[in-house]
Design a protein around this motif. Structure first.
Motif, PDB file in Angstrom:
ATOM      1  N   LYS A  36     -98.417  20.463  -1.744  1.00  9.28           N
ATOM      2  CA  LYS A  36     -98.549  19.382  -0.761  1.00  9.28           C
ATOM      3  C   LYS A  36     -99.325  19.856   0.462  1.00  9.28           C
ATOM      4  O   LYS A  36    -100.213  19.147   0.960  1.00  9.28           O
ATOM      5  N   ILE A  60    -105.390  10.242 -17.682  1.00  9.70           N
ATOM      6  CA  ILE A  60    -104.579  10.686 -16.538  1.00  9.70           C
ATOM      7  C   ILE A  60    -104.089  12.120 -16.743  1.00  9.70           C
ATOM      8  O   ILE A  60    -104.071  12.926 -15.817  1.00  9.70           O
ATOM      9  N   SER A  61    -103.712  12.431 -17.990  1.00 12.19           N
ATOM     10  CA  SER A  61    -103.237  13.781 -18.301  1.00 12.19           C
ATOM     11  C   SER A  61    -104.334  14.815 -18.081  1.00 12.19           C
ATOM     12  O   SER A  61    -104.105  15.858 -17.457  1.00 12.19           O
ATOM     13  N   GLY A 112    -105.127  14.909 -14.259  1.00  9.61           N
ATOM     14  CA  GLY A 112    -104.041  15.521 -13.496  1.00  9.61           C
ATOM     15  C   GLY A 112    -103.982  17.025 -13.667  1.00  9.61           C
ATOM     16  O   GLY A 112    -103.868  17.771 -12.680  1.00  9.61           O
ATOM     17  N   LEU A 133     -96.936  13.936 -17.209  1.00  9.39           N
ATOM     18  CA  LEU A 133     -95.976  14.027 -16.111  1.00  9.39           C
ATOM     19  C   LEU A 133     -96.033  15.355 -15.367  1.00  9.39           C
ATOM     20  O   LEU A 133     -95.797  15.407 -14.157  1.00  9.39           O
ATOM     21  N   ASN A 134     -96.347  16.430 -16.087  1.00 13.46           N
ATOM     22  CA  ASN A 134     -96.277  17.770 -15.487  1.00 13.46           C
ATOM     23  C   ASN A 134     -97.098  17.942 -14.208  1.00 13.46           C
ATOM     24  O   ASN A 134     -96.590  18.516 -13.233  1.00 13.46           O
ATOM     25  N   PRO A 135     -98.356  17.470 -14.147  1.00 19.08           N
ATOM     26  CA  PRO A 135     -99.114  17.637 -12.894  1.00 19.08           C
ATOM     27  C   PRO A 135     -98.442  16.958 -11.703  1.00 19.08           C
ATOM     28  O   PRO A 135     -98.482  17.481 -10.583  1.00 19.08           O
ATOM     29  N   PHE A 136     -97.817  15.802 -11.931  1.00 24.17           N
ATOM     30  CA  PHE A 136     -97.131  15.093 -10.853  1.00 24.17           C
ATOM     31  C   PHE A 136     -95.890  15.858 -10.397  1.00 24.17           C
ATOM     32  O   PHE A 136     -95.555  15.885  -9.208  1.00 24.17           O
ATOM     33  N   SER A 144     -89.641  23.078  -9.757  1.00 28.48           N
ATOM     34  CA  SER A 144     -90.703  22.421 -10.537  1.00 28.48           C
ATOM     35  C   SER A 144     -90.748  22.966 -11.960  1.00 28.48           C
ATOM     36  O   SER A 144     -90.818  22.210 -12.927  1.00 28.48           O
ATOM     37  N   THR A 195     -97.020  18.679  -8.172  1.00 32.99           N
ATOM     38  CA  THR A 195     -97.564  18.265  -6.872  1.00 32.99           C
ATOM     39  C   THR A 195     -96.510  17.597  -5.995  1.00 32.99           C
ATOM     40  O   THR A 195     -96.397  17.893  -4.808  1.00 32.99           O
ATOM     41  N   LEU A 196     -95.721  16.701  -6.588  1.00 29.94           N
ATOM     42  CA  LEU A 196     -94.754  15.946  -5.799  1.00 29.94           C
ATOM     43  C   LEU A 196     -93.502  16.734  -5.468  1.00 29.94           C
ATOM     44  O   LEU A 196     -92.791  16.400  -4.520  1.00 29.94           O
ATOM     45  N   ARG A 197     -93.208  17.771  -6.243  1.00 29.78           N
ATOM     46  CA  ARG A 197     -91.995  18.561  -6.023  1.00 29.78           C
ATOM     47  C   ARG A 197     -92.289  19.938  -5.426  1.00 29.78           C
ATOM     48  O   ARG A 197     -91.414  20.786  -5.367  1.00 29.78           O
TER      49      ARG A 197
END
Length: 306
Positions: free
Chosen positions: A295, A37-38, A41, A282-285, A243, A288-290
């Motif tokens: 987005k 995933i890392s 991502g 976690l960093n890619p999320f 971010s 993207t999410l923040r």
């Protein structure tokens, strides 16, 4: 490096999580999934920055460089850990151990300096918006990234040389899942005083100075944002750096937890997983999410609907 000729140890044994024999397969599955995933991502972040024309700006250039760093960082330690867990292949040669040690620390220091460069970029964007594009052009972005890599690899080289110069004549079991400075220095037969001193001095330049600079940049940013009268203006200004601030907080919190706390617990190795695989995952999320720009790029590419 004369003592290398006297060193009798030809390989080290990475004990990793051998104390948890019942959970080796479970750990393998969990860590493998996190690793995949890392990689996926961070690769996605690099691809998005490359194909999204609206992301062709300094901030996202630095984000893509940081994502590439994360891919390299996790790949230094995790593949060997996975082999250790599934195949019980705990051996690592003397040279490979120090190559891993140097690469891991060099990339870790580079992340510290890239986070500093990113904070500097946000400080300029918020405090000098009219001059920002003239100051931070493509050449400057490339120069700042090269500077971060060059300084970091030099800083990491110094304690690596002093540690490799120690005499290793007996114990060869490293109570960790990768070769790091402190666990390796603890195995030396000769006095590690100079090596420990070099490591401490390097740590100041590797993490403390970047940390102080990041605090300084964000203090300046917060003071500027506080002067903005409208709530909308404050939110817009803060959104451009939220971010990065989250990533920096996660990175330094994990480093502080692992390196400042008292050593000696079997759970130190689990804590080390924080910055070797959990944070890069976690960093890619976070980006993207923040991040509204990312987005919007995803929407335009019809990849995902938020």
């Amino acid at each position: 490096m004369e003592q290398l000729n006297k060193t009798t140890v030809k390989e080290f044994i990475l004990l990793a999580f051998s104390n948890f024999q019942k959970y080796q397969i479970l750990l393998f599955i969990i860590i493998l999934q996190m690793y995949i995933i890392s990689i996926a991502g961070n690769s996605a972040v690099i691809t998005l920055v490359k194909v999204g024309t609206s992301l062709h700006c300094p901030m996202y250039f630095f984000i893509s460089v940081f994502a590439a760093l994360e891919i390299s960082f996790v790949s230094i330690t995790i593949p060997k850990l996975l082999a250790n867990l599934i195949a019980a292949d705990r051996r690592i040669s003397f040279m490979n151990c120090f190559a891993q040690l140097y690469a891991f620390n060099a990339l870790g220091v580079t992340e510290c300096y890239m986070l500093t460069v990113m904070a500097f970029d946000r400080d300029l964007a918020i405090n000098h918006p009219l001059r920002y594009s003239a100051i931070i052009n493509n050449m400057v972005c490339t120069a700042l990234a090269i500077f971060a890599f060059t300084v970091s690899f030099i800083i990491a080289l110094i304690p690596t040389i002093f540690t490799a110069d120690l005499l290793y004549c007996g114990p060869n079991e490293i109570n960790h899942f990768f070769c790091d400075l402190a666990p390796v220095q603890n195995l030396a037969c000769s006095d590690p005083l100079v090596s420990n001193l070099a490591t401490s001095i390097a740590a100041v330049f590797a993490s403390l100075i970047p940390f102080i600079l990041i605090l300084g940049f964000y203090t300046h940013i917060i003071i500027t944002i506080a002067k903005i009268k409208s709530v909308e203006g404050k939110n817009k200004a803060f959104s451009t750096c939220s971010s990065h601030l989250t990533v920096a907080c996660l990175f330094y919190t994990s480093v502080i937890i692992v390196y400042i706390k008292p050593k000696g617990s079997h759970y130190d190795k689990f804590l080390a997983l924080l910055y070797t695989v959990v944070i890069p995952l976690l960093n890619p999320f976070i980006y993207t999410l923040r991040n509204k720009d990312v987005k919007n790029t995803l929407k335009k590419l019809h990849i995902f609907k938020f």
